[in-house]
Design an enzyme around this catalytic site. Structure first.
Site, PDB file in Angstrom:
ATOM      1  CG  ASP A  66       9.970  -7.716  40.516  1.00 35.11           C
ATOM      2  OD1 ASP A  66       9.967  -6.508  40.775  1.00 35.11           O
ATOM      3  OD2 ASP A  66       8.965  -8.452  40.647  1.00 35.11           O
ATOM      4  CD  GLU A 125      11.916  -4.609  44.079  1.00 32.51           C
ATOM      5  OE1 GLU A 125      11.207  -3.598  44.106  1.00 32.51           O
ATOM      6  OE2 GLU A 125      11.464  -5.765  43.910  1.00 32.51           O
TER       7      GLU A 125
HETATM    8  C1  FRU Z   1       8.621  -3.935  43.195  1.00 28.96           C
HETATM    9  C2  FRU Z   1       7.937  -4.401  41.959  1.00 28.96           C
HETATM   10  C3  FRU Z   1       6.629  -3.705  41.656  1.00 28.96           C
HETATM   11  C4  FRU Z   1       5.754  -4.806  41.195  1.00 28.96           C
HETATM   12  C5  FRU Z   1       6.218  -5.934  42.073  1.00 28.96           C
HETATM   13  C6  FRU Z   1       5.865  -7.294  41.612  1.00 28.96           C
HETATM   14  O1  FRU Z   1       8.243  -4.427  44.375  1.00 28.96           O
HETATM   15  O2  FRU Z   1       8.886  -4.166  40.965  1.00 28.96           O
HETATM   16  O3  FRU Z   1       6.677  -2.670  40.725  1.00 28.96           O
HETATM   17  O4  FRU Z   1       4.441  -4.423  41.411  1.00 28.96           O
HETATM   18  O5  FRU Z   1       7.597  -5.772  42.145  1.00 28.96           O
HETATM   19  O6  FRU Z   1       6.531  -7.677  40.449  1.00 28.96           O
END
Ligand code: FRU
Ligand code: MG
Ligand code: MG
Ligand code: CA
Length: 592
Positions: free
Chosen positions: A234, A309
């Site tokens: 993440d 991500e």
């Molecule tokens: C994507 C995400 C969100 C979350 C953030 C922080 O950007 O997965 O859903 O709010 O990262 O963990």
């Protein structure tokens, strides 16, 4: 014949991408790693299936529905966070990285989920959230209390003196949180500010601390030992921030964007120069790749993967794949189809977007295609519902992994969530009763539509954590399985196609034939070719079959979008081809 060996480019060994057969009697294509052509399905645990009637999805619910993933042709699933959490940010605020959130079940439930998935031949990836921990985590409490070994676990800094008010302390820098407001929060207890790039309750770990880095490996090892097949990781662009040591001992202000529509505490007021995409963060990702590779070597079994991500520009995104002789993510998620298309997009925009990824990707790396996730309006609502089959066909036909957010296989649309029902921290912190819809991620998170019954078969409870979308009576899995033609059946046909060597190993052509219509051709002589012809416009288009390179006619329709007047098996002869608005056809033809 090019055989599947490893190539070494710039010191980095990449698996080879295209394999060409050499006529009848050619050896079968070399196997690919499971992830290289994966059909990856994102499960949003809160909204997939509720087994105990509390209105919240849970692990036994997921386990009970794993057959659906098999039916939908998925080979792997990634689960949004299932770890203990106060649920300020729907589980992205983890308070204990080693335990299961109680609403979702127990560790035993998790073990059962994994073992059932493995029985079914499905891989399970967990969502690893390294950038931050909940302020309710023991790590944070210990750090706030300056417990030995934890003092530097988070990013702590003294405040600045306010020249206008002696008794006031200002935050260390002008950094703005992703959810609005200062990214610094004062801790009375510690007498310092801590950094939170997301909500106030999500404190950023200090990745300059070796202890933090070691702890991250411990967490990953724990879940790999439990049987996880890897991780979606993440929010990586925010992993590290400027080091005060490089800036005279203080945190440097981000430059101002100069955009007058934003106030000093609004996202967009600054340019995240010192807070995002720092070059130092990539080495940590490369360490994690090394870690999972070593884990696989020591423990056997299939490749353990990391998919990263981050919403960044193309060069910073590509850097996640690896650089300077080091491997990184198996792939970083490709969000181009989310970020680079607007509602009125045309065929050329779409082709440009696809080729952008393929053009910048390092040689031999594996591509991937993402239409949606829990952070964005669903693809049908964001673009147009009529495009669902064509877009699913696009991500299926393109080389590499295809990623599906739960519900996309049905063409689910955004749900309706009133201000009173809104729980998303982003909507609540950035918006108000008038503006929350600009920010809310809740509409894409409403429960999955299993059937037309109350609560869509998601829960026995009439009241669910987010409201079930009223269109579940029309758009649901049960109905789409029964109807002779449905989005789900198109989806299944596409997924079956992806198992063929032409799709796993063949070459590709991606081209716009007109402003409205594009083609994706997949080739692996002497095998049949497969060609997607897709009119993305809101009106019909006429193209000529001669314009499609490498298509031998007559061809037959392998699968057609639901609203198409053509049927599977129809013959397409040379000549003009009229396509209705949104019509998508996958054609099967013998090789040239
Ligand atoms: C994507 C995400 C969100 C979350 C953030 C922080 O950007 O997965 O859903 O709010 O990262 O963990
Ligand atoms: Mg439940
Ligand atoms: Mg703050
Ligand atoms: Ca950070």
């Amino acid at each position: 014949v090019v055989v599947g060996a490893a190539m070494v480019a710039g010191g980095v060994a990449w698996a080879i991408i295209a394999w060409r057969g050499s006529g009848p009697g050619a050896p079968p294509p070399p196997p690919r790693g499971w992830w290289e052509t994966a059909d990856l399905y994102q499960i949003y645990p809160r909204s997939f299936m509720d087994s105990d009637g509390d209105g919240v999805g849970d692990l036994p619910g997921i386990t009970s529905k794993l057959e659906h993933l098999v039916d939908a042709g998925a080979g792997a699933a990634w689960l949004s966070p299932v770890f203990q959490s106060p649920m300020v940010d729907a589980g992205y605020d983890v308070s204990d990285f080693y335990s299961i959130h109680e609403e979702y079940g127990t560790m035993e439930d998790f073990e059962q989920l994994v073992s059932r998935a493995h029985e079914l031949g499905l891989k399970i990836l967990l969502d690893f959230v390294p950038n931050h921990a909940s302020t309710e985590s023991q790590y944070f409490k210990d750090s706030e209390d300056r417990v030995e070994g934890f003092e530097d676990f988070f990013v702590w800094a003294d405040g600045l003196h306010d020249p206008e008010n002696e008794s006031n302390i200002l935050p260390p820098s002008n950094w703005v949180s992703q959810f609005g407001g200062s990214a610094w929060q004062w801790s009375e207890k510690r007498g310092q500010f801590y950094l939170h790039q997301f909500s106030v309750q999500q404190a950023d770990f200090n990745f300059r601390s070796p202890a933090v880095r070691e702890e991250m490996l411990r967490i990953m090892r724990f879940w790999l030992d439990k049987g996880a097949d890897g991780f979606r990781i993440d929010a990586l662009p925010y992993l590290m921030e400027a080091n005060p040591a490089d800036h005279g001992g203080h945190y440097p202000d981000d430059p101002l964007s100069g955009r007058k529509e934003f106030g000093p505490n609004q996202l967009g007021y600054t340019v995240p120069f010192y807070t995002k995409d720092l070059i130092e963060l990539y080495d940590i990702v490369y360490d994690w790749r090394e870690f999972v590779d070593n884990y696989q070597r020591e423990n056997g079994g299939d490749t353990r993967v990391i998919f990263t991500e981050g919403y960044s520009n193309i060069s910073m995104t590509m850097r996640y794949y690896g650089a300077e002789g080091r491997l990184g993510a198996h792939f970083p998620f490709n969000f181009g189809l989310i970020t680079d298309l607007t509602r009125g997009f045309g065929a050329r925009d779409l082709v440009y977007c696809v080729l952008k990824w393929l053009t910048y990707m390092p040689r031999g790396a594996v591509a991937n295609w993402v239409l949606g996730n829990h952070d964005n309006s669903r693809v049908t609502s964001r673009l147009r519902p009529a495009l669902v089959d064509g877009l699913n066909a696009l991500t299926a036909l393109l080389p590499g992994a295809s990623v599906t957010y739960q519900g996309e296989e049905l063409g689910m649309r955004d749900g309706r969530v009133s201000w009173r029902q809104t729980v998303d921290v982003e909507a609540c912190s950035r918006g108000n009763e008038e503006t929350y819809e600009l920010y809310s991620r809740d509409p894409a998170r409403t429960p999955f539509h299993w059937d037309r019954g109350p609560s869509a078969g998601f829960s026995s409870n009439a009241s669910t954590w987010l409201p079930v979308a009223p269109d579940h009576r029309e758009v649901n899995l049960e109905r789409q399985k029964k109807e002779p033609r449905s989005h789900f059946k198109v989806f299944q046909a596409l997924k079956a196609l992806r198992k063929r060597p032409t799709l796993t190993h063949g070459d590709y052509i991606v081209e716009a034939l007109s402003d409205k219509t594009l083609v994706v051709v997949r080739l692996l002589a002497p095998l049949d070719s497969f060609t997607l012809v897709f009119n993305v416009a809101g009106s019909s288009d006429t193209v000529h079959t001669d314009w499609i390179r490498n298509l031998k006619l007559p061809a037959t329709v392998y699968v057609a979008s639901v609203s198409s007047k053509r049927n599977a098996g129809d013959v397409i002869s040379p000549g003009l081809l009229e396509l209705q608005a949104g019509e998508a056809l996958v054609l099967q033809a013998s090789s040239l």
